[in-house]
Each structure stands twice: as structure tokens, then as C-alpha cells.
Design a protein around this motif. Structure first.
Motif, PDB file in Angstrom:
ATOM      1  N   THR A 206       0.854  -1.183   0.000  1.00  0.00           N
ATOM      2  CA  THR A 206       0.000   0.000   0.000  1.00  0.00           C
ATOM      3  C   THR A 206       0.890   1.233   0.000  1.00  0.00           C
ATOM      4  O   THR A 206       2.077   1.157   0.320  1.00  0.00           O
ATOM      5  N   GLY A 207       0.334   2.360  -0.377  1.00  0.00           N
ATOM      6  CA  GLY A 207       1.103   3.600  -0.429  1.00  0.00           C
ATOM      7  C   GLY A 207       0.512   4.556  -1.429  1.00  0.00           C
ATOM      8  O   GLY A 207      -0.706   4.573  -1.661  1.00  0.00           O
ATOM      9  N   GLY A 208       1.355   5.343  -2.071  1.00  0.00           N
ATOM     10  CA  GLY A 208       0.862   6.403  -2.935  1.00  0.00           C
ATOM     11  C   GLY A 208       0.670   6.031  -4.386  1.00  0.00           C
ATOM     12  O   GLY A 208       0.024   6.761  -5.132  1.00  0.00           O
ATOM     13  N   ARG A 209       1.211   4.897  -4.843  1.00  0.00           N
ATOM     14  CA  ARG A 209       1.282   4.633  -6.280  1.00  0.00           C
ATOM     15  C   ARG A 209      -0.007   4.063  -6.866  1.00  0.00           C
ATOM     16  O   ARG A 209      -0.579   3.111  -6.357  1.00  0.00           O
ATOM     17  N   ILE A 349       7.716  15.974  14.558  1.00  0.00           N
ATOM     18  CA  ILE A 349       6.812  15.455  13.525  1.00  0.00           C
ATOM     19  C   ILE A 349       7.469  15.728  12.180  1.00  0.00           C
ATOM     20  O   ILE A 349       7.811  16.868  11.868  1.00  0.00           O
ATOM     21  N   VAL A 350       7.680  14.675  11.402  1.00  0.00           N
ATOM     22  CA  VAL A 350       8.225  14.818  10.055  1.00  0.00           C
ATOM     23  C   VAL A 350       7.142  14.364   9.082  1.00  0.00           C
ATOM     24  O   VAL A 350       6.739  13.199   9.077  1.00  0.00           O
ATOM     25  N   LEU A 351       6.659  15.296   8.281  1.00  0.00           N
ATOM     26  CA  LEU A 351       5.505  15.067   7.418  1.00  0.00           C
ATOM     27  C   LEU A 351       5.879  15.272   5.965  1.00  0.00           C
ATOM     28  O   LEU A 351       6.559  16.246   5.619  1.00  0.00           O
ATOM     29  N   GLN A 352       5.442  14.352   5.110  1.00  0.00           N
ATOM     30  CA  GLN A 352       5.635  14.512   3.667  1.00  0.00           C
ATOM     31  C   GLN A 352       4.279  14.378   2.984  1.00  0.00           C
ATOM     32  O   GLN A 352       3.594  13.364   3.132  1.00  0.00           O
ATOM     33  N   THR A 353       3.895  15.414   2.264  1.00  0.00           N
ATOM     34  CA  THR A 353       2.586  15.430   1.601  1.00  0.00           C
ATOM     35  C   THR A 353       2.673  16.248   0.316  1.00  0.00           C
ATOM     36  O   THR A 353       3.363  17.269   0.276  1.00  0.00           O
ATOM     37  N   PRO A 354       1.986  15.834  -0.732  1.00  0.00           N
ATOM     38  CA  PRO A 354       2.010  16.624  -1.973  1.00  0.00           C
ATOM     39  C   PRO A 354       1.288  17.956  -1.835  1.00  0.00           C
ATOM     40  O   PRO A 354       1.597  18.900  -2.549  1.00  0.00           O
ATOM     41  N   TYR A 355       0.301  18.009  -0.927  1.00  0.00           N
ATOM     42  CA  TYR A 355      -0.597  19.161  -0.869  1.00  0.00           C
ATOM     43  C   TYR A 355      -0.668  19.684   0.564  1.00  0.00           C
ATOM     44  O   TYR A 355      -1.285  19.065   1.425  1.00  0.00           O
ATOM     45  N   LYS A 502       3.045  10.129   0.624  1.00  0.00           N
ATOM     46  CA  LYS A 502       2.264  10.559   1.788  1.00  0.00           C
ATOM     47  C   LYS A 502       2.742   9.749   2.988  1.00  0.00           C
ATOM     48  O   LYS A 502       2.421   8.564   3.120  1.00  0.00           O
ATOM     49  N   SER A 503       3.506  10.390   3.866  1.00  0.00           N
ATOM     50  CA  SER A 503       4.107   9.667   4.994  1.00  0.00           C
ATOM     51  C   SER A 503       4.269  10.616   6.174  1.00  0.00           C
ATOM     52  O   SER A 503       4.348  11.835   6.003  1.00  0.00           O
ATOM     53  N   ILE A 504       4.353  10.020   7.356  1.00  0.00           N
ATOM     54  CA  ILE A 504       4.575  10.818   8.556  1.00  0.00           C
ATOM     55  C   ILE A 504       5.343   9.984   9.575  1.00  0.00           C
ATOM     56  O   ILE A 504       5.135   8.768   9.681  1.00  0.00           O
ATOM     57  N   VAL A 505       6.259  10.632  10.279  1.00  0.00           N
ATOM     58  CA  VAL A 505       7.020  10.012  11.361  1.00  0.00           C
ATOM     59  C   VAL A 505       6.834  10.880  12.602  1.00  0.00           C
ATOM     60  O   VAL A 505       7.030  12.096  12.535  1.00  0.00           O
ATOM     61  N   VAL A 506       6.465  10.272  13.709  1.00  0.00           N
ATOM     62  CA  VAL A 506       6.229  11.010  14.953  1.00  0.00           C
ATOM     63  C   VAL A 506       7.173  10.490  16.031  1.00  0.00           C
ATOM     64  O   VAL A 506       7.183   9.289  16.345  1.00  0.00           O
ATOM     65  N   ASP A 507       7.990  11.399  16.562  1.00  0.00           N
ATOM     66  CA  ASP A 507       8.885  11.109  17.697  1.00  0.00           C
ATOM     67  C   ASP A 507       9.842   9.948  17.442  1.00  0.00           C
ATOM     68  O   ASP A 507      10.283   9.280  18.392  1.00  0.00           O
ATOM     69  N   ASP A 508      10.146   9.671  16.180  1.00  0.00           N
ATOM     70  CA  ASP A 508      11.100   8.605  15.830  1.00  0.00           C
ATOM     71  C   ASP A 508      10.674   7.225  16.337  1.00  0.00           C
ATOM     72  O   ASP A 508      11.486   6.299  16.385  1.00  0.00           O
ATOM     73  N   THR A 509       9.404   7.072  16.705  1.00  0.00           N
ATOM     74  CA  THR A 509       8.972   5.791  17.276  1.00  0.00           C
ATOM     75  C   THR A 509       7.919   5.084  16.441  1.00  0.00           C
ATOM     76  O   THR A 509       7.841   3.862  16.464  1.00  0.00           O
ATOM     77  N   PHE A 510       7.094   5.822  15.723  1.00  0.00           N
ATOM     78  CA  PHE A 510       6.139   5.167  14.841  1.00  0.00           C
ATOM     79  C   PHE A 510       5.963   5.993  13.570  1.00  0.00           C
ATOM     80  O   PHE A 510       6.194   7.202  13.554  1.00  0.00           O
ATOM     81  N   ALA A 511       5.580   5.298  12.503  1.00  0.00           N
ATOM     82  CA  ALA A 511       5.540   5.923  11.184  1.00  0.00           C
ATOM     83  C   ALA A 511       4.342   5.413  10.409  1.00  0.00           C
ATOM     84  O   ALA A 511       3.868   4.287  10.615  1.00  0.00           O
ATOM     85  N   ARG A 541      14.438   4.929   9.104  1.00  0.00           N
ATOM     86  CA  ARG A 541      14.631   4.836   7.659  1.00  0.00           C
ATOM     87  C   ARG A 541      13.678   5.774   6.919  1.00  0.00           C
ATOM     88  O   ARG A 541      14.074   6.472   5.976  1.00  0.00           O
ATOM     89  N   LEU A 542      12.426   5.776   7.338  1.00  0.00           N
ATOM     90  CA  LEU A 542      11.458   6.642   6.681  1.00  0.00           C
ATOM     91  C   LEU A 542      11.812   8.112   6.911  1.00  0.00           C
ATOM     92  O   LEU A 542      11.762   8.928   5.977  1.00  0.00           O
TER      93      LEU A 542
END
Length: 648
Positions: A206-209, A349-355, A502-511, A541-542
Motif C-alpha cells: 500500500t502507499g501512494g502509487r 513530527i516529520v511530514l511529507q505530503t504533496p498538498y 504521503k508519509s509521517i514520522v512522529v517522535d522517531d517511534t512510529f511511522a 529509515r522513513l
């Protein structure tokens, strides 16, 4: 007079849709079902119990994870799929290894090389005895009744349904599209944005593709920086269960129930059209990828070495028909879960989003976080105007830059159209993009030595221990490969890249890796899905992948304009604040923030650093875009306003 006729026809179509007059009669459906039953291709290419499934180390790893799992301690294997070639080869490998079932769910299915290749592989799997089900959103998938009539009879083991079809048709011409909006906007506007492929309820991606060349680095002019995650183990059963929920929902419509496909089937009883091996635009590239998908050494290097063995993994999906009962908690499962994770962030919070367009709940969460005595750092990787193919959505992000920086404390990095870490596979063929003389770019603007590709990063990680615009308003422009979302012309040449991950990492513990764009459409209209992994190694990694996309060679930094003339700067900022709050006509051209590039000899730093203006130089609001400011602002003023952000 002609306009009045069109308006009258539009109203008649809308009234017809509102009364359900476009659905077929039971007799008509039964007739098409009978044609399919009599003419379906029943050839079988395999008589073995395992349906001649090819060996796969990916499936073997999933089987091992399942065997090692207990109810209290599940075991999973997970792999980030960063580059397009690897993501496509992984799909082919899994399809050829399937023994019982393959379920595919997608938002877009284009008939280019990538789309035809996956479709041909699925038909081959069906003909060797595997049950194949395809569920695709109607607006952006296939759009050819004749092709769907062929697919309905390609094998007795394959079945295709379209989600939420307009006027019970596979294709939506512009007039019917407009009638759907007039008649029942909220029903029509609710799309299935999920992307999923599940093999034997054992392993899934699953993912963006979606299924289109540009998602796999195969488009010669415009490709996406995208991301999937492949997961094997107990979570794959949740993927299969979610697919079943959509498959049996009333909005998932069989092909014989669609007016245009039904007509093709009923009319095509004498001269039967059969599925034939596809003709590819680039057959050598397809052949090479198929070889890679079966090459154990290649699969080991690209996929197995990058796979992590871990425990807690959750697959979450919104319910089908999300707008039918929006107050039902389960209807927005993924959205609610993401909001909860972000709300409880402590450090980063590390967030990646197109919009970068926030919903009201998201705005409230980020505002509250920023007001804390020690607020978490918020890094956002998103598109620039030069990289996006969704101008309307970018306009809303551009409008609220000051709010994002000041009220929420965002560190915003906008992708360059020719990032230094672009995938080599996508850069190998000729480009059909507009060729214009390159401009003189400052150091760090995307030129110079290239950084390791996403595939190279994935392999390195393994040895040491992955626009569509989601808005339906793009549908009117989507009648042919490449017609959708024409990006702004550039001052630079070469293959252009746009962010779609479309991805997010919170506190380096869950993604989380999934389909959710973290915008109002994903919150309220589209159904979304994603995998949440609670593992620091995976999160690291993410996070590393997203952060590389924010490096100076890959992205511009968004920061406030330097106040060179105090009084005039304050007046400009005041007028800009007033203009930003206007719902439709945001007229003031001089904004609070602009784009910056790193100066030679400097090290990257945050826009809040006191030395920021010493090490970064402004490159304009829309760097590398070959469009006048007058045209850009005219389009923004006349076409877009904050009131439409949830629709866009």
C-alpha cells in the motif's frame, strides 16, 4: 440559444440521476451476465494445486513471519519501496507467486506501459487458476467501455468493479460530469483513494502509487517521487478484510451493471474481442523489468536486504461510502488515528505530503502543539509550484504560508523540479518536456553532483542492519495519457519530478505510509488507507528518506522576507494579512514568505536561526517557473479561494 440548450440538457441529466433513472433494468443486466457466461475465456494454463506459482523470497519471508506470529506477539516483515522500478518489480514478483487470490484496489488505472503490464500479469495469473479481483475508482480508471467489455471476458477467474460510477457508466463525459455535481455533489465527490494489492491474504503493498507510468519513473516528461510499503504477516489479513468491505459495498458496481459496458457486451456477441498481449511504447524497458522481477539476485539486492523483521503493524482504512454517515467513528478510521498520533507528539513530527492544505481539526492540533512551552519540531516536505501538477491546491498552500510558519511553527521545504536525488532510471530516456534554455542557478539549486538515488539508499540501509491531485475537479482534464494536471512551464530542461508520497514520522517511534494527503479531502471526502508501523528502525529509515528530500539540492526553504525597510515592510505585512483572510479575492502580491536557496559555503539551517539571512538568498515566490507573476495571480484570484479548499 445553444447555451440554453446545454443548460436544459444538463438539468435533465441531473434530474435523471437524482431519480435513479440511469441504472439498468434487471433484465438488461441478466442479458449481459448471460453473454459473459457464454463467451468468457475459460482457458487454463495450469493444472497444479499451487496454480503454477513461481517461487518468491518475498512470499517465503511472509510465510515465515506468519508461522512465527502469536496472538500476543505478531511478527511482520516490512520493506519501504522508494524507487519506481523496484515498486513495480515487487508487484510483478508477488503476482507471479500468488497461489489462491489477488486483490487490487486503486484510484487511477491508465492504459500506458505500466498499466497494461500489470493488467496483463493479472490476467495471466487468472488463467492459471488464481482468483483476481480489481476494484478501481471510476473517474480515473480505464474510461474505455470497449476495453472493460474485453476484460469482463478475459478469464472466468477475474472480476472487475468500479467504485461510485457516475450515471452508472465507465466513462464520464464533461456534460455528465457537470450534471453529477449539480445533482448530488456529496455523493459524486466521494472517491475511493485507496491503493492496495494483497496476495493470498499473506503479503500486501500500500502507499501512494497508482497504475500509471509516472508513478514508476517511466514517464519521459513528468514522474512522481512516491513511496509504498510492502508488509508480510498478520496485517495482510486486515488488508484483505478491508478490501472485502469495499468489494461488497453498494458503490462497488460490477461491469455488467454499467450502461456503456453493458451495451458493448450485448452488442458484441458475434465478433468477440479477446484480450491480446499488449503492445508497449517501450518494450525493451518492460522486458528488462520482467527479467528483474524473476531474478533472485536482483530481488535480494533491491528488496530482501532492505526488509525489516518487526512486530507491531496496523493496516487502517476508512469505510466505503465515507460521506454516507460521516459521524460514524469507523467511517474515518485512518484520519482519526493519524490525528491522535500527531496530537500526542512530544519531540518531532516529520511530514511529507504533496498538498499542504490543512483541515480545521489539523489546524487546531498544530496550533495547540505550537503553543506548548516546549513544542515539537514540525518538518514538512511538500511540492513547489515548479514541481506540482495540482496548481489549484498549491494556490491554497501559498495563500497561508505565514500561518504555517508563525502559528504552527512549520519548517517547510518545497521540492525542486529537478532534485539532485532524482532516480537514475527515470532520467534514462528522452524527454518530451518543453525544452528551454537552462537558467544560471545558484549552488544548491539542483545541479552538480547527484546524491544517491532512493533505490541506492534502500540497499545501503539493508546492508547495514516508495497526481494525482486527489480532487475530482481534475477529472475534466483527464481524457488521455498525460492530459491530467499540466504543470507550469519551466525555465529549466529535463525530466520533471513532483512529490506524491504521503508519509509521517512522529517522535522517531512510529511511522505511517499510505494514501492520506493530510488535507480536507482526505479527512472528509475520499476514503484513505495506510500502514502504521511501531518500530524505531523503520521510523528512522522513513525519516531519513523524507529528510533527504529536504536537503538544499532537492528543495527550497520557505522563510519570511527580510525586513529591509522597517515601516514599509510592516505596512506590506499588514495589507498581506488582510488580503490573506479574504475568502476569494486575495489581491496583495507581496507575501510574508518566499523561497530561499542555500548560499555557497554555508551549512543548512532552520528559517528560525538568527543567521538564516546570512546563509540563504531569496529566489522568488515561484522559482524556475516560466510564467509571469501577473498570470499566476490572475489565475489564483479568478479560480481559487479558501472556501474551496475542502473540494480541491
Amino acid at each position: 440559444m445553444r447555451g440554453m440548450r446545454r443548460l436544459l440538457l444538463l438539468l435533465i441529466l441531473a434530474a435523471t440521476l437524482a431519480t435513479g433513472g440511469c441504472s439498468l433494468s434487471a433484465a438488461r443486466i441478466q442479458k449481459a451476465d448471460a453473454v459473459v457466461a457464454l463467451t468468457v475465456d475459460r482457458q487454463s494454463t495450469c493444472a497444479q494445486p499451487d496454480h503454477c506459482a513461481l517461487p518468491s523470497v518475498l512470499v517465503d519471508a511472509a510465510l515465515e513471519a506468519n508461522a512465527a506470529s502469536t496472538p500476543d506477539k505478531p511478527v511482520h516483515v516490512a520493506t519501504l519501496l522508494e524507487d519506481g522500478e523496484t515498486a513495480l518489480a515487487a508487484r510483478v514478483n508477488l503476482i507471479r507467486a500468488a497461489r489462491q487470490t489477488i486483490d487490487v484496489q486503486t484510484y487511477i488505472w491508465e492504459q500506458d506501459d505500466a498499466g497494461k503490464l500489470v493488467l496483463d500479469e493479472l490476467i495471466a495469473a487468472a488463467r492459471r487458476g488464481v482468483r483476481v479481483r480489481i476494484l478501481a475508482d471510476q473517474l480515473f480508471s480505464f474510461r474505455d467501455p470497449g476495453l472493460l467489455a474485453v476484460l469482463a471476458r478475459a478469464s472466468d477467474n477475474i472480476e472487475i468493479r468500479l467504485y461510485n460510477p457516475t450515471f452508472y457508466s465507465a466513462r464520464t463525459p464533461p456534460l455528465e460530469f457537470a450534471a453529477g455535481i449539480v445533482c448530488c455533489f456529496f455523493h459524486f465527490n466521494q472517491r475511493m483513494h485507496n491503493k492496495l494489492i494483497v496476495i493470498d491474504d499473506l503479503i500486501g503493498i500500500t502507499g501512494g502509487r497508482n497504475y500509471e507510468d509516472r508513478y514508476f519513473d517511466w514517464d519521459p516528461a513528468f514522474d512522481y517521487v512516491d513511496r509504498d510499503v510492502m508488509v508480510g504477516g498478520p496485517a495482510a489479513k486486515a488488508m484483505g478484510a478491508s478490501f472485502d468491505q469495499f468489494w461488497v459495498h453498494k458503490r462497488a458496481v460490477p461491469l455488467t451493471h454499467l450502461r456503456d459496458v453493458n451495451s458493448e457486451l450485448v452488442a458484441d456477441t458475434d465478433d468477440l474481442k479477446r484480450w491480446a498481449p499488449p503492445t508497449y511504447d517501450n518494450p525493451e524497458r518492460v522486458t528488462e523489468l520482467l527479467e528483474h522481477a524473476e531474478d533472485a539476485g536482483w530481488v535480494d539486492e533491491r528488496l530482501v536486504r532492505a526488509t525489516l523483521r518487526l512486530n507491531r503493524v496496523e493496516y487502517l482504512s476508512d469505510l466505503p461510502g465515507k460521506t454516507d454517515d460521516p459521524k460514524r467513528r469507523e467511517a474515518r478510521t485512518l484520519t482519526r488515528h493519524i490525528m491522535g498520533l500527531v496530537r500526542n507528539a512530544k519531540s518531532e513530527i516529520v511530514l511529507q505530503t504533496p498538498y499542504l492544505v490543512m483541515s480545521k481539526p489539523a489546524k487546531k492540533i498544530f496550533s495547540n502543539l505550537h503553543k506548548q512551552p516546549d513544542p515539537p519540531r514540525v518538518v514538512v516536505s511538500t511540492n513547489s509550484l515548479a514541481s506540482t501538477d495540482a496548481f489549484a491546491v498549491y494556490a491554497m498552500s501559498y495563500k497561508h504560508r505565514k500561518r504555517y510558519l508563525i502559528d504552527y511553527g512549520f519548517e517547510i521545504y518545497e521540492l525542486k523540479p529537478h532534485p539532485a536525488n532524482a532516480d537514475r532510471d527515470a532520467l534514462e530516456g528522452p524527454t518530451t518536456d518543453i525544452i528551454t534554455p537552462p537558467i544560471n542557478r545558484p549552488v544548491g539549486s539542483g545541479g552538480g553532483d547527484r546524491r544517491p538515488t532512493r533505490a541506492e539508499r534502500s540497499r545501503a540501509a539493508g546492508t547495514s542492519g516508495p497526481s494525482e491531485s486527489a480532487g475530482f475537479l481534475s477529472a475534466g482534464r483527464r481524457y488521455g495519457p498525460g492530459a491530467r494536471h499540466r504543470p507550469a512551464p519551466l525555465l529549466t530542461e529535463g525530466v520533471r519530478f513532483g512529490l506524491h508520497a504521503k508519509s509521517i514520522v512522529v517522535d522517531d517511534t512510529f511511522a505511517m505510509v499510505g494514501t492520506h494527503n493530510f488535507d480536507p479531502r482526505s479527512d472528509h471526502y475520499n476514503t484513505e488507507s495506510g500502514v502504521i508501523i511501531y518500530d524505531k528502525r523503520f521510523s528512522d529509515r522513513l525519516r531519513g528518506s523524507i529528510m533527504q528530500d529536504t536537503e538544499p539540492g532537492n528543495a527550497w526553504v520557505i522563510g519570511p522576507r527580510q525586513k529591509t525597510i522597517p515601516v514599509l515592510s510592516e505596512i506590506n505585512e499588514f495589507i498581506g494579512d488582510v488580503s490573506e483572510r479574504l475568502p476569494f479575492f486575495d489581491l496583495w502580491p507581496f507575501r510574508y514568505a518566499t523561497s530561499y536557496d542555500l548560499k555557497p559555503g554555508c551549512i543548512p539551517m532552520r528559517w528560525t536561526d538568527p543567521k538564516f539571512f546570512e546563509c540563504y538568498e531569496p529566489v522568488g515566490d515561484f522559482p524556475e517557473v516560466d510564467v509571469s507573476l501577473k498570470m499566476i495571480y490572475t489565475r489564483m484570484i479568478t479560480a481559487f479561494g479558501s472556501a474551496s479548499s475542502g473540494i480541491l
